[in-house]
Design a protein around this motif. Structure first.
Motif, mmCIF file in Angstrom:
data_model
loop_
_atom_site.group_PDB
_atom_site.id
_atom_site.type_symbol
_atom_site.label_atom_id
_atom_site.label_comp_id
_atom_site.label_asym_id
_atom_site.label_seq_id
_atom_site.Cartn_x
_atom_site.Cartn_y
_atom_site.Cartn_z
ATOM 1 N N UNK A 1 0.871 -1.169 0.000
ATOM 2 C CA UNK A 1 0.000 0.000 0.000
ATOM 3 C C UNK A 1 0.908 1.219 0.000
ATOM 4 N N UNK A 2 0.586 2.207 -0.832
ATOM 5 C CA UNK A 2 1.352 3.440 -0.793
ATOM 6 C C UNK A 2 1.271 4.029 0.612
ATOM 7 N N UNK A 3 2.352 4.632 1.087
ATOM 8 C CA UNK A 3 2.332 5.200 2.447
ATOM 9 C C UNK A 3 1.415 6.425 2.527
ATOM 10 N N UNK A 4 0.814 6.609 3.687
ATOM 11 C CA UNK A 4 0.010 7.809 3.923
ATOM 12 C C UNK A 4 0.931 9.028 3.925
ATOM 13 N N UNK A 5 0.414 10.133 3.376
ATOM 14 C CA UNK A 5 1.184 11.378 3.351
ATOM 15 C C UNK A 5 0.327 12.506 3.907
ATOM 16 N N UNK B 1 0.828 7.888 -7.876
ATOM 17 C CA UNK B 1 2.205 8.314 -7.676
ATOM 18 C C UNK B 1 2.349 9.832 -7.800
ATOM 19 N N UNK B 2 1.496 10.476 -8.597
ATOM 20 C CA UNK B 2 1.574 11.925 -8.767
ATOM 21 C C UNK B 2 1.390 12.674 -7.453
ATOM 22 N N UNK B 3 0.648 12.119 -6.531
ATOM 23 C CA UNK B 3 0.419 12.773 -5.240
ATOM 24 C C UNK B 3 1.700 12.876 -4.415
ATOM 25 N N UNK B 4 2.728 12.142 -4.797
ATOM 26 C CA UNK B 4 3.995 12.120 -4.065
ATOM 27 C C UNK B 4 5.042 13.046 -4.689
ATOM 28 N N UNK B 5 4.682 13.780 -5.722
ATOM 29 C CA UNK B 5 5.630 14.638 -6.439
ATOM 30 C C UNK B 5 5.930 15.948 -5.723
ATOM 31 N N UNK B 6 5.173 16.306 -4.721
ATOM 32 C CA UNK B 6 5.408 17.543 -3.973
ATOM 33 C C UNK B 6 4.283 18.540 -4.165
#
Length: 118
Positions: free
Chosen positions: A17-21, A47-52
């Protein structure tokens, strides 16, 4: 993930599972109930949610998650970032810079993947 965890997979494959951010805990969404901020961790964090946050922002506003199809078995909507092409191109431009900052969330995601094979 529920479907996958009941399957037998080879030892070289991991179900993660992708990690919570933090940014996803109160993120703008658009869907059947209109505009609403909500926790999209585990629901719509591609994955786009992890781009900053810099990449996810346009005109001083976060690009919302657009809720799409309803998953009947899960009783949940599936969502994705509304302007994925814009986000991806903005991230490419960010990577071309000589010094890239604000990639802590992406590092968290990638470290989770790499550590799954230790």
């Amino acid at each position: 993930m529920k479907k996958l965890t009941s399957k037998t997979v080879p030892p070289n494959i991991r179900i993660l599972k992708y990690p919570d951010i933090t940014i996803a805990k109160n993120y703008p969404t658009v869907g059947p109930t209109g505009k609403k901020k909500m926790n999209v961790n585990g629901l719509a964090c591609s994955i786009e949610m992890y781009f900053g946050v810099d990449v996810l922002t346009r005109n001083n506003e976060l690009i919302p998650i657009q809720w799409k199809g309803f998953e009947e078995k899960e009783k949940k909507y599936q969502g994705e970032i509304a302007d994925k092409n814009y986000v991806q191109e903005t991230f490419r431009k960010k990577l071309r810079k000589t010094e890239v900052t604000e990639i802590e969330d992406l590092n968290k995601l990638l470290n989770g993947i790499f550590n799954a094979y230790k």
